[in-house]
Design a protein around this motif. Structure first.
Motif, mmCIF file in Angstrom:
data_model
loop_
_atom_site.group_PDB
_atom_site.id
_atom_site.type_symbol
_atom_site.label_atom_id
_atom_site.label_comp_id
_atom_site.label_asym_id
_atom_site.label_seq_id
_atom_site.Cartn_x
_atom_site.Cartn_y
_atom_site.Cartn_z
ATOM 1 N N ASP A 53 6.920 13.805 79.372
ATOM 2 C CA ASP A 53 5.813 14.714 79.036
ATOM 3 C C ASP A 53 6.221 15.555 77.827
ATOM 4 O O ASP A 53 6.540 16.729 77.937
ATOM 5 N N ARG A 54 6.189 14.948 76.678
ATOM 6 C CA ARG A 54 6.734 15.579 75.476
ATOM 7 C C ARG A 54 5.976 16.815 75.016
ATOM 8 O O ARG A 54 6.557 17.701 74.408
ATOM 9 N N ASN A 55 4.661 16.897 75.281
ATOM 10 C CA ASN A 55 3.914 18.069 74.822
ATOM 11 C C ASN A 55 3.831 19.168 75.885
ATOM 12 O O ASN A 55 3.262 20.223 75.646
ATOM 13 N N GLY A 56 4.391 18.914 77.065
ATOM 14 C CA GLY A 56 4.479 19.936 78.099
ATOM 15 C C GLY A 56 3.181 20.271 78.811
ATOM 16 O O GLY A 56 3.076 21.322 79.451
ATOM 17 N N ASP A 57 2.199 19.373 78.775
ATOM 18 C CA ASP A 57 0.923 19.668 79.434
ATOM 19 C C ASP A 57 0.876 19.200 80.890
ATOM 20 O O ASP A 57 -0.158 19.210 81.525
ATOM 21 N N ARG A 58 2.015 18.807 81.410
ATOM 22 C CA ARG A 58 2.184 18.370 82.804
ATOM 23 C C ARG A 58 1.479 17.053 83.110
ATOM 24 O O ARG A 58 1.154 16.754 84.252
ATOM 25 N N GLU A 59 1.262 16.262 82.070
ATOM 26 C CA GLU A 59 0.693 14.927 82.221
ATOM 27 C C GLU A 59 1.345 14.018 81.182
ATOM 28 O O GLU A 59 1.695 14.464 80.103
ATOM 29 N N ILE A 60 1.473 12.753 81.547
ATOM 30 C CA ILE A 60 1.991 11.771 80.603
ATOM 31 C C ILE A 60 0.792 10.985 80.083
ATOM 32 O O ILE A 60 0.077 10.338 80.848
ATOM 33 N N SER A 62 -0.996 8.164 77.246
ATOM 34 C CA SER A 62 -0.641 6.837 76.739
ATOM 35 C C SER A 62 0.226 6.959 75.479
ATOM 36 O O SER A 62 1.162 6.174 75.291
ATOM 37 N N THR A 63 -0.050 7.949 74.650
ATOM 38 C CA THR A 63 0.756 8.158 73.441
ATOM 39 C C THR A 63 2.186 8.555 73.797
ATOM 40 O O THR A 63 3.141 8.039 73.202
ATOM 41 N N GLU A 64 2.333 9.460 74.764
ATOM 42 C CA GLU A 64 3.684 9.874 75.182
ATOM 43 C C GLU A 64 4.438 8.697 75.789
ATOM 44 O O GLU A 64 5.629 8.511 75.515
ATOM 45 N N LEU A 65 3.744 7.908 76.589
ATOM 46 C CA LEU A 65 4.390 6.742 77.191
ATOM 47 C C LEU A 65 4.768 5.728 76.113
ATOM 48 O O LEU A 65 5.870 5.172 76.126
ATOM 49 N N LYS A 66 3.898 5.535 75.143
ATOM 50 C CA LYS A 66 4.166 4.608 74.042
ATOM 51 C C LYS A 66 5.389 5.064 73.247
ATOM 52 O O LYS A 66 6.278 4.259 72.932
ATOM 53 N N ASP A 67 5.459 6.362 72.930
ATOM 54 C CA ASP A 67 6.605 6.905 72.187
ATOM 55 C C ASP A 67 7.898 6.758 72.982
ATOM 56 O O ASP A 67 8.947 6.437 72.429
ATOM 57 N N THR A 68 7.817 6.986 74.281
ATOM 58 C CA THR A 68 8.996 6.878 75.137
ATOM 59 C C THR A 68 9.473 5.431 75.218
ATOM 60 O O THR A 68 10.679 5.162 75.152
ATOM 61 N N LEU A 69 8.529 4.515 75.368
ATOM 62 C CA LEU A 69 8.906 3.095 75.414
ATOM 63 C C LEU A 69 9.559 2.663 74.108
ATOM 64 O O LEU A 69 10.526 1.900 74.112
ATOM 65 N N ILE A 95 -6.756 8.923 83.296
ATOM 66 C CA ILE A 95 -6.106 8.315 82.134
ATOM 67 C C ILE A 95 -4.824 9.054 81.740
ATOM 68 O O ILE A 95 -4.405 9.038 80.590
ATOM 69 N N HIS A 96 -4.201 9.717 82.671
ATOM 70 C CA HIS A 96 -2.910 10.379 82.496
ATOM 71 C C HIS A 96 -2.110 10.181 83.776
ATOM 72 O O HIS A 96 -2.676 9.902 84.827
ATOM 73 N N VAL A 97 -0.819 10.367 83.681
ATOM 74 C CA VAL A 97 0.040 10.310 84.860
ATOM 75 C C VAL A 97 0.564 11.716 85.110
ATOM 76 O O VAL A 97 1.261 12.285 84.265
#
Length: 109
Positions: A53-60, A62-69, A95-97
């Protein structure tokens, strides 16, 4: 007649209906250790979740998951594939985790 375990407890603690602090600690110690161990696991899960959760909004997202992958695998994963992964984990359809979905995903594996 008292059940055997209750009779044993009364013999062990002396006075019927009273438990002093030492007796309480003796009874609750194993349960408290178990709870603490569980909480430490939750703490580690929260740390892992925060890494995603790179932006700290307490949700993951698709962009955060893509960057992490990309960071973990070192290769670009197409957004439709990332969204498919996310949809498999997203239980409430937003549409968030969130953290609960993250934990459920890890515990089901």
């Amino acid at each position: 007649m008292l059940p055997l375990s209750l009779a044993d407890d009364q013999r062990q603690f002396g006075v019927v209906g009273r438990v002093d602090f030492e007796d309480f600690v003796e009874m609750m110690g194993p349960k408290l250790r178990e709870e603490t161990a569980h909480m430490m696991g939750v703490c580690e899960l929260k740390i892992a979740f925060c890494e995603l959760d790179r932006n700290g909004d307490r949700e993951i997202s698709s962009t955060e998951l893509k960057d992490t992958l990309l960071a973990l695998l070192g290769e670009h994963v197409p957004l439709p594939e990332v969204e498919e992964i996310l949809c498999d984990v997203d239980l409430n359809g937003d549409i968030h985790v969130d953290f609960d979905e993250f934990v459920m995903m890890l515990s089901s594996r």
